[in-house]
Design a protein around this motif. Structure first.
Motif, PDB file in Angstrom:
ATOM      1  N   CYS A  27      21.660  31.572  30.521  1.00  8.85           N
ATOM      2  CA  CYS A  27      21.028  31.400  29.216  1.00  8.85           C
ATOM      3  C   CYS A  27      20.449  32.707  28.666  1.00  8.85           C
ATOM      4  O   CYS A  27      20.004  32.757  27.518  1.00  8.85           O
ATOM      5  CB  CYS A  27      19.944  30.328  29.282  1.00  8.85           C
ATOM      6  SG  CYS A  27      18.634  30.696  30.461  1.00  8.85           S
ATOM      7  N   HIS A  28      20.458  33.749  29.490  1.00  5.47           N
ATOM      8  CA  HIS A  28      19.965  35.061  29.033  1.00  5.47           C
ATOM      9  C   HIS A  28      21.118  36.024  28.751  1.00  5.47           C
ATOM     10  O   HIS A  28      20.898  37.237  28.629  1.00  5.47           O
ATOM     11  CB  HIS A  28      19.020  35.675  30.077  1.00  5.47           C
ATOM     12  CG  HIS A  28      17.697  34.977  30.153  1.00  5.47           C
ATOM     13  ND1 HIS A  28      16.744  35.289  31.093  1.00  5.47           N
ATOM     14  CD2 HIS A  28      17.178  33.963  29.405  1.00  5.47           C
ATOM     15  CE1 HIS A  28      15.686  34.514  30.918  1.00  5.47           C
ATOM     16  NE2 HIS A  28      15.934  33.697  29.907  1.00  5.47           N
ATOM     17  N   LEU A  29      22.329  35.500  28.681  1.00  5.51           N
ATOM     18  CA  LEU A  29      23.517  36.323  28.425  1.00  5.51           C
ATOM     19  C   LEU A  29      24.216  35.850  27.161  1.00  5.51           C
ATOM     20  O   LEU A  29      24.129  34.673  26.782  1.00  5.51           O
ATOM     21  CB  LEU A  29      24.497  36.241  29.596  1.00  5.51           C
ATOM     22  CG  LEU A  29      23.997  36.661  30.981  1.00  5.51           C
ATOM     23  CD1 LEU A  29      25.065  36.353  32.031  1.00  5.51           C
ATOM     24  CD2 LEU A  29      23.661  38.143  30.991  1.00  5.51           C
ATOM     25  N   TYR A  30      24.938  36.772  26.531  1.00 12.23           N
ATOM     26  CA  TYR A  30      25.751  36.395  25.372  1.00 12.23           C
ATOM     27  C   TYR A  30      27.006  37.260  25.383  1.00 12.23           C
ATOM     28  O   TYR A  30      26.908  38.495  25.405  1.00 12.23           O
ATOM     29  CB  TYR A  30      24.977  36.618  24.064  1.00 12.23           C
ATOM     30  CG  TYR A  30      25.470  35.746  22.942  1.00 12.23           C
ATOM     31  CD1 TYR A  30      24.845  34.547  22.630  1.00 12.23           C
ATOM     32  CD2 TYR A  30      26.598  36.117  22.189  1.00 12.23           C
ATOM     33  CE1 TYR A  30      25.309  33.730  21.605  1.00 12.23           C
ATOM     34  CE2 TYR A  30      27.063  35.312  21.163  1.00 12.23           C
ATOM     35  CZ  TYR A  30      26.423  34.124  20.883  1.00 12.23           C
ATOM     36  OH  TYR A  30      26.880  33.313  19.876  1.00 12.23           O
ATOM     37  N   PRO A  31      28.205  36.645  25.424  1.00 14.58           N
ATOM     38  CA  PRO A  31      29.434  37.446  25.451  1.00 14.58           C
ATOM     39  C   PRO A  31      29.657  38.140  24.105  1.00 14.58           C
ATOM     40  O   PRO A  31      29.433  37.547  23.049  1.00 14.58           O
ATOM     41  CB  PRO A  31      30.528  36.409  25.726  1.00 14.58           C
ATOM     42  CG  PRO A  31      29.961  35.117  25.212  1.00 14.58           C
ATOM     43  CD  PRO A  31      28.478  35.194  25.400  1.00 14.58           C
TER      44      PRO A  31
END
Length: 417
Positions: free
Chosen positions: A93-97
């Motif tokens: 939830c702390h990542l974004y591609p």
């Protein structure tokens, strides 16, 4: 090539990640752009992450950073912050591609120490801990020795902190074997029965008659003081005299060198042999270690030593537990405090009913306090009248009035023509 850099991270395998100082402005620009483009919380729906996939990572400081997936799987992924080098386990939830910034090369450079072989052929945990403690977020000097075989390989470097070679320091600590270590022999002299160390260098003084800025760092009496010359003035004179203006390593300041020594002081042996005028490191009341020299043994049970802090002029009696050998590279910096006698005045007539300075009874304690009030924490100026037999100066306030005139007005001193 030689350049300044900040160590952003030391990896678990001993890889040293550096960000050249020349990259800082561009990196800050990119970080600002990333913050303005990503205001979401991260990817909340299920997503199939792939190894090596580009992303942005929400750090513990709530800032977004460029990242790369190192190891997918589970509720947390191993992700590398590509502009800083560090690898962490991050919740999905702390990542974004994103592929927005993949055309911009990483700002940090992975490095390895040139011709340096770790003990056991890999960096042991205690060695990595030492590297992390010494280097993380610190500014260092980088000497490029060999380029990597491929663009993603490690740059082979010599790294200098506080004027000391990192390879030499780590070899001295027995964490590695290093070839071509120019100052390892000096570090080894710290151990065992060492020869009498070299003494400190004295600073170059201005030409008699010239007026120059000074600070008073210590008062012995109203007439005997220790002064510190303005460092920029001193540096210009040294460079002009010694021709070192183009030598990057000379730009390392004494403060930086002492900062590094304080981080690694536990590795320096305690003093076991005591000689008058011997250079050493001494722990002060603030818990930090400073350059000093031994003067005499004051007590024998337990042993206590009278020392003088050479960059301030002040004295202290300390136990042997607060004395350590000084690394030789700290001796290349001239002492900062210069003893000087003030001219133009003498003590007022002796009055036995007035409290006197015990070690200098011609002066009253009141005169010492008055002089201290005149000079403490103030930027003054001085002019050298004589260099021998002792350095003698006139000392001025900001308004070019002689400092000692206040003592004369108070009746604590008299003019000495």
């Amino acid at each position: 090539k030689i350049f300044q850099a900040v160590v952003s991270c030391v990896g678990r395998d001993g890889t040293i990640y550096i960000i050249p100082k020349s990259f800082e402005i561009e990196l800050n620009k990119l970080m600002t752009e990333i913050q303005s483009n990503f205001k979401c919380l991260g990817l909340l729906e299920p997503y199939c992450w792939k190894k090596g996939e580009a992303c942005v990572v929400r750090g513990s400081d709530t800032m977004w950073y460029r990242g790369k997936v190192v190891e997918p799987g589970g509720s947390t992924l191993q992700v590398q912050y590509i502009d800083h080098g560090c690898i962490e386990r991050i919740p999905q939830c702390h990542l974004y591609p994103t592929t927005l910034y993949t055309a911009v090369p990483p700002f940090c450079i992975p490095c390895q120490l040139y011709k340096t072989v770790p003990t056991g052929n890999f960096w042991q945990q205690d060695a990595v801990d030492c590297l992390q403690e010494l280097l993380t977020n610190e500014e260092v000097e980088i000497h490029v020795q060999e380029l990597p075989d491929n663009p993603w390989g490690k740059l082979s470097i010599s790294l200098y902190f506080g004027g000391m070679s990192l390879s030499s320091f780590m070899a001295y600590q027995k964490y590695c074997v290093a070839e071509d270590c120019q100052d390892i022999s000096e570090l080894e002299l710290l151990e065992g029965d060492i020869p009498v160390p070299r003494s400190y260098m004295l600073p170059l003084l201005p030409i008699p008659g010239d007026t120059f800025p000074v600070r008073v760092t210590h008062l012995v009496s109203p007439k005997e003081v220790y002064i510190c010359l303005d460092p920029s003035t001193n540096l210009v004179k040294q460079s002009a005299t010694e021709g070192d203006a183009n030598c990057d390593s000379e730009l390392e300041t004494l403060d930086e060198a002492l900062k590094w020594c304080n981080k690694s002081v536990e590795s320096f042996p305690f003093l076991t042999h005591f000689r008058t005028e011997m250079p050493c490191l001494v722990e002060y009341q603030d818990g930090l270690w400073y350059r000093a020299k031994l003067l005499s043994i004051e007590e024998f049970d337990p042993v206590k030593i009278l020392v003088q802090f050479v960059d301030y002029g002040s004295f202290s009696v300390v136990p042997t537990s607060r004395l350590r050998h000084i690394p030789y590279h700290l001796l290349k910096y001239p002492v900062q405090a210069v003893r000087a006698l003030l001219s133009g005045f003498k003590p007022a007539l002796y009055d036995k009913n007035v409290k006197r300075i015990p070690y200098c009874p011609e002066w009253s304690v009141e005169a010492l306090w008055a002089m201290m009030e005149c000079v403490e924490g103030k930027q003054l100026s001085a002019s050298i009248l004589a260099l021998s037999p002792e350095v003698t100066i006139s000392l001025y306030e900001d308004d070019q009035n002689l400092v000692h005139m206040k003592l004369i007005e108070m009746g604590l001193a008299e003019l000495d023509e």
